[in-house]
Scaffold this active site. Structure first.
Site, PDB file in Angstrom:
ATOM      1  N   HIS A 217     -13.803  38.944 -24.116  1.00  0.00           N
ATOM      2  CA  HIS A 217     -15.062  38.174 -24.099  1.00  0.00           C
ATOM      3  C   HIS A 217     -16.081  39.033 -23.798  1.00  0.00           C
ATOM      4  O   HIS A 217     -16.017  40.139 -23.193  1.00  0.00           O
ATOM      5  CB  HIS A 217     -15.008  36.892 -23.261  1.00  0.00           C
TER       6      HIS A 217
ATOM      7  N   CYS B  65     -15.517  37.384 -12.152  1.00  0.00           N
ATOM      8  CA  CYS B  65     -15.244  38.448 -12.928  1.00  0.00           C
ATOM      9  C   CYS B  65     -16.904  38.841 -13.731  1.00  0.00           C
ATOM     10  O   CYS B  65     -17.690  38.247 -13.234  1.00  0.00           O
ATOM     11  CB  CYS B  65     -14.406  38.146 -14.188  1.00  0.00           C
TER      12      CYS B  65
END
Length: 651
Positions: free
Chosen positions: A569, A403
């Site tokens: 995040h 990611c």
């Protein structure tokens, strides 16, 4: 290292750029093919010249082609650029283009309107892009309490301005372009040179460049012609299944080895399933066979023009069933002959080329040709797997979940996938997570969010790439297990179902009760991200700038995990803002909209090292367990949430 079956070219080039552009156009058109087919069927049955005329039902035809279909396409294009917000402003702005081509005051005394598919494909994404850029200018600069006011009015004002601009600027220009393109098609038909388009279309299909031609030009022009004439030959230029059938029949008769054995199955998939890509490896294996495809394609177009045939709407997929379903009532004889004769000509030319070979056709590696096809396409071809050709790939030893930051989404996904791999009996297969920027070309399989797959491919071009959207329970995980079963040695029956177990009590260490919020009054995605980030700031885990990085991450790629969970995040660049590892927890009993998905639990993540991985593994286990989720839903205090997340369980 496994040979890639889903890699994309690592370097740019004209072909790659055209392919990407064509893919974008296709992504606007294909989701709406059902509506286009519905319009075609209503037209075929109920207009005055249709099979079963009905004046009342026929009133659907005009509004659908002039208003509904362009707006659907514009909305889809806007969503591709900027989610639902982009879709809404793009659809509204397209109304200006539609009315600009239907108002006699603007277009002239004849009042002839053209379906604004080209306008929709421009205005939808363009308006969404402008909206996205404008939102970025004042992101996090709006005073609390005024967000909804600014968001709604900025969207409304932009949509109105773009609609007016579309009416007076884009619409007149597009009408001229459409008129010019239509005249060009008429010239090709009138001078009997339309068959020459096969010189471009047939090679483009094999190189996966046909989307730019088909969905960018042929479909919009074909729909316009069908609206005026009741049918269009343009729908048949690319969709005719005859040439592909002729090629595969030639391999069945004059081929050998794997190619000959797999050709019958491929022919069925191609002709009745409409998956034309199934025959592409057979051409790539012997590129000179493109001559046979061009000859067959030209024959089919010549017959169609000679018999003045056409379809009422696009045939998608290019199956003989779909072709006949959309064939105009006066065109069945011509369409049937075009399919049969194009197949016959392709068969004859391909047979001569195959018979002239010094060694039997099919001795070449069909698997290698399939891999080249998938490399050009940019993803693994499910249809081509039916060929049964060995790709010569070795066992899979390493899987990486990638990611943007490599600490939240990827860690969660890797945890879920790791347990599945272990439970399937492959303990020697490693599953790790990394940031895309830190990927190396040493992994056999790379798993990433669908919006990040292109970036991941540029980092690791020789790996198998798998795209997911639901990190918690993606069907792609089962595909990976199936791939392990295909590539690796048989799983040890004694090890199946035995996942590694450890105990952890990290709840009180990384998640403090003060970082838990239950049942907040607000209910928007952005508010949830801000709250989750501010809880991390209050805990002393991150600097205040980390909150903005969490929003930036969400704008780039959704952190929706699946099963009602979102894991916001920061970006990879924001790691310097992290002081220590911690998580925060926000619960929404009624659920909130998260990029079109329902989210009830928001877990904010700040990761300074690897000590958060066990907690994320624990979170993954919880959200795959309905009983544990029920405990979180029923929790009446932050301490109960911490107890659930920190309880000693397998991880």
């Amino acid at each position: 290292m496994a040979t890639t079956t889903s890699q994309a070219p690592t370097r740019g080039g004209v072909r790659v750029r055209i392919q990407r552009f064509g893919t974008f156009l296709s992504n606007m058109i294909m989701p709406n093919i059902g509506a286009i087919i519905a319009w075609g069927l209503i037209t075929a049955f109920f207009i005055p010249d249709g099979w079963t005329p009905n004046e009342k039902i026929a009133t659907l035809v005009g509004p659908t082609i002039f208003y509904l279909l362009p707006i659907l396409i514009a909305y889809t294009g806007g969503v591709l650029v900027y989610e639902v917000r982009g879709g809404v402003v793009g659809a509204m702005a397209t109304m200006g283009v539609i009315m600009g081509t239907s108002d006699p005051i603007l277009i002239g005394a004849d009042g002839n309107a053209a379906p604004m598919f080209l306008g929709a494909m421009i205005m939808g994404p363009l308006t969404a892009l402008v909206m996205k850029r404008l939102d970025g200018l004042w992101h996090h600069k709006i005073k609390p309490g005024f967000e909804m006011l600014v968001n709604n009015f900025s969207a409304g004002i932009l949509a109105a301005v773009m609609a007016i601009a579309g009416m007076f600027v884009l619409a007149p220009a597009l009408r001229e372009v459409t008129s010019w393109l239509g005249s060009m098609v008429d010239f090709l038909v009138d001078n009997s040179v339309l068959p020459l388009t096969s010189l471009l279309i047939e090679p483009a299909k094999v190189l996966f460049l046909n989307n730019a031609i088909n969905h960018g030009v042929l479909t919009p022009l074909g729909i316009q012609e069908a609206a005026e004439e009741g049918k269009s030959v343009l729908f048949l230029l690319e969709a005719n299944p005859g040439p592909g059938l002729g090629l595969l029949l030639a391999y069945m008769v004059f081929g050998s080895g794997v190619a000959r054995a797999s050709a019958p199955g491929a022919a069925i998939i191609h002709f009745f399933g409409g998956i034309h890509e199934i025959y592409f490896p057979y051409v790539l294996m012997k590129p000179k066979l493109i001559v046979a495809m061009i000859a067959g394609g030209m024959t089919g177009v010549f017959v169609n023009v000679a018999f003045d045939v056409g379809l009422r709407a696009p045939a998608a997929p290019g199956s003989i069933v779909a072709v006949f379903a959309q064939t105009a009532s006066d065109s069945y004889v011509g369409v049937t002959l075009s399919v049969l004769l194009s197949a016959l000509v392709t068969f004859a030319v391909a047979s001569l080329l195959l018979k002239s070979e010094r060694r039997p056709a099919g001795d070449e590696d069909l698997g290698a040709a399939t891999a080249r096809m998938e490399a050009m396409k940019g993803k693994r071809s499910l249809a081509s797997s039916a060929l049964g050709a060995s790709r010569g790939d070795g066992p899979i030893r390493s899987i990486v979940f990638a990611c943007d930051a490599g600490m939240g989404s990827s860690a969660m996904g890797a945890s879920v996938l790791r347990r599945k791999v272990q439970a399937a009996g492959y303990p020697d297969v490693t599953v790790v997570n990394k940031a895309i920027a830190n990927l190396t070309d040493t992994y056999d399989v790379v798993v990433s969010h669908v919006d990040l797959t292109d970036r991941a491919r540029r980092q690791t071009g020789s790996a198998i790439h798998v795209s997911v959207e639901n990190f918690m329970d993606s069907p792609a995980y089962d595909d990976i297990i199936a791939l392990l079963q295909e590539r690796n040695s048989p799983a040890d029956p004694g090890s199946v179902g035995e996942a590694e177990t450890t105990t952890t009590d990290l709840g009180s260490t990384l998640l403090a009760p003060e970082s838990v919020v239950l049942d907040p009054a607000f209910g928007s995605r952005d508010d949830a991200i801000t709250t989750a980030g501010e809880l991390l700031v209050a805990a002393g885990a991150v600097d205040a700038s980390y909150v903005a990085a969490m929003h930036a991450r969400e704008k780039s790629v959704s952190t929706f995990m699946g099963n009602g969970l979102a894991l916001p995040h920061g970006t990879n660049d924001a790691k310097s803002s992290i002081r220590r590892t911690a998580v925060s927890f926000v619960r929404f009993p009624e659920g909130i909209d998260w990029n079109g998905k329902e989210v009830r639990f928001v877990v904010g993540v700040a990761a300074a090292g690897d000590d958060h991985l066990k907690l994320l593994a624990r979170i993954a286990e919880i959200f795959l367990d309905k009983e544990q989720v029920a405990r979180l839903e029923a929790a009446s205090s932050p301490d109960e949430v911490v107890a659930v997340l920190g309880a000693a369980q397998p991880a």
